[in-house]
Design an enzyme around this catalytic site. Structure first.
Site, short mmCIF file in Angstrom:
data_model
loop_
_atom_site.label_atom_id
_atom_site.label_comp_id
_atom_site.label_asym_id
_atom_site.label_seq_id
_atom_site.Cartn_x
_atom_site.Cartn_y
_atom_site.Cartn_z
N GLU A 1 -33.28 10.76 18.36
CA GLU A 1 -33.77 9.97 17.22
C GLU A 1 -35.29 9.88 17.34
OE1 GLU A 1 -32.77 8.41 14.27
OE2 GLU A 1 -34.88 7.81 14.28
N ASP B 1 -32.89 13.36 6.20
CA ASP B 1 -33.74 13.12 5.04
C ASP B 1 -33.83 14.40 4.20
OD1 ASP B 1 -34.26 10.61 6.17
OD2 ASP B 1 -35.83 11.46 7.43
N LYS C 1 -39.31 16.97 -2.26
CA LYS C 1 -40.42 17.74 -2.82
C LYS C 1 -40.50 19.12 -2.17
CE LYS C 1 -43.30 13.94 -4.20
NZ LYS C 1 -44.28 12.99 -3.74
N ASP D 1 -25.20 13.77 1.53
CA ASP D 1 -24.81 13.28 0.21
C ASP D 1 -25.65 13.98 -0.86
OD1 ASP D 1 -27.09 11.90 1.41
OD2 ASP D 1 -27.22 10.91 -0.54
N GLU E 1 -23.11 5.70 9.69
CA GLU E 1 -23.45 4.52 8.88
C GLU E 1 -23.73 4.90 7.43
OE1 GLU E 1 -25.97 4.12 11.84
OE2 GLU E 1 -24.70 2.72 12.93
N TYR E 2 -24.52 5.96 7.26
CA TYR E 2 -24.85 6.40 5.89
C TYR E 2 -23.62 6.89 5.16
CZ TYR E 2 -29.88 5.81 5.91
OH TYR E 2 -31.13 5.26 5.90
C1 SAM Z 1 -30.97 8.97 6.74
S1 SAM Z 1 -30.88 8.56 8.41
C2 SAM Z 1 -29.21 8.98 8.87
C3 SAM Z 1 -28.79 8.30 10.14
C4 SAM Z 1 -27.40 8.69 10.67
N1 SAM Z 1 -27.36 10.10 11.05
C5 SAM Z 1 -26.33 8.40 9.67
O1 SAM Z 1 -25.76 9.35 9.11
O2 SAM Z 1 -26.01 7.21 9.46
C6 SAM Z 1 -31.81 9.89 9.16
C7 SAM Z 1 -32.17 9.60 10.60
O3 SAM Z 1 -32.80 10.75 11.16
C8 SAM Z 1 -33.99 10.38 11.84
N2 SAM Z 1 -34.90 11.53 11.77
C9 SAM Z 1 -35.53 11.98 10.66
N3 SAM Z 1 -36.25 13.07 10.94
C10 SAM Z 1 -36.07 13.31 12.27
C11 SAM Z 1 -36.57 14.29 13.15
N4 SAM Z 1 -37.41 15.24 12.72
N5 SAM Z 1 -36.19 14.27 14.43
C12 SAM Z 1 -35.34 13.29 14.88
N6 SAM Z 1 -34.84 12.33 14.09
C13 SAM Z 1 -35.19 12.33 12.79
C14 SAM Z 1 -34.48 9.17 11.08
O4 SAM Z 1 -35.34 8.35 11.82
C15 SAM Z 1 -33.17 8.47 10.74
O5 SAM Z 1 -32.74 7.60 11.77
#
Ligand code: SAM
Length: 213
Positions: free
Chosen positions: A67, A117, A121, A153, A192-193
């Protein structure tokens, strides 16, 4: 994910035994101290419920969760400490672009990418965790028969990811554009998401991508 500052985060990282403080590249068995041969990684574990439940369910598999943010991984560490007693789960705080710092060639069996994420864009597409820059990284650290399990999603991200996997010679399996349409939700370990999106009636896109070596 909204990142709330947590006054206790630094202390949690310092004191939690599941937080990786030294580099175990090519010697992960030293920290797991078990006979498991398989290591599965989750990238972007968020608050860590998914990986913690998996680790509790599959004691014969070792898990590592990565993370990017301290204030988020601190929550994951707390969750893991409160509900997981086994030694098959550890956490790394870093950006996925640095994965090779922690893993040598062919060290991993499986990578989970859950609801990353979408970076909608076009100018940001290189940040998507399924962009070919990331895929070539994953290719190096996965075993020859290794695979990625990807859920989102976001339809745009899903279609983009399919193209990236195919362009880079990954074999796609079990593509599902509405994962929970016919399924009993209780049977699955959800992130969670995922729980949130499913409760809102949103579709979950799913695929498995296997290395085609
Ligand atoms: C939208 S959340 C989804 C969290 C979890 N996987 C879920 O499905 O509930 C995306 C997570 O990925 C982490 N994240 C985003 N870009 C990342 C990266 N380049 N390397 C490691 N973690 C990353 C974010 O901080 C966030 O906690």
């Amino acid at each position: 994910m909204r990142i709330r500052k947590k006054s206790w985060a630094g202390r949690e990282l310092e004191t939690n035994k599941r937080f990786i403080k030294i580099n175990y590249k090519n010697k992960w068995h030293e920290i797991f101290e078990n006979n498991n041969t398989q290591i599965n990684l989750e990238i972007g574990c968020g608050k860590g419920k998914f990986i913690t439940q998996l680790a509790n369910k599959n004691l014969n598999i070792n898990y590592i969760a990565l993370e990017k943010y301290k204030n988020i991984i601190a929550s994951a560490l707390r969750v893991a400490s409160s509900v997981c007693e086994n030694n098959n789960l550890f956490f790394i705080q870093d950006d996925a672009k640095n994965l090779e710092k922690y893993f040598c060639a062919q060290e991993l069996d499986l990578i989970y990418i859950n609801f990353c994420d979408p970076w909608v864009k076009r100018k940001h597409e290189k940040r998507r965790l399924t962009h070919e820059c990331f895929l070539s990284l994953y290719k190096k650290i996965l075993k020859p028969n290794g695979k990625i399990i990807f859920k989102t999603d976001n339809h745009m991200l899903f279609e983009f990811s399919i193209k990236e996997f195919i362009k880079n010679n990954w074999q796609l399996e079990n593509i599902n554009k509405d994962l929970y349409r016919d399924k009993n939700l209780d049977l699955d370990i959800m992130t969670e998401y995922e729980k949130k999106f499913v409760s809102q009636g949103m579709k979950i896109y799913y695929l498995e991508a296997r290395l085609n070596l």
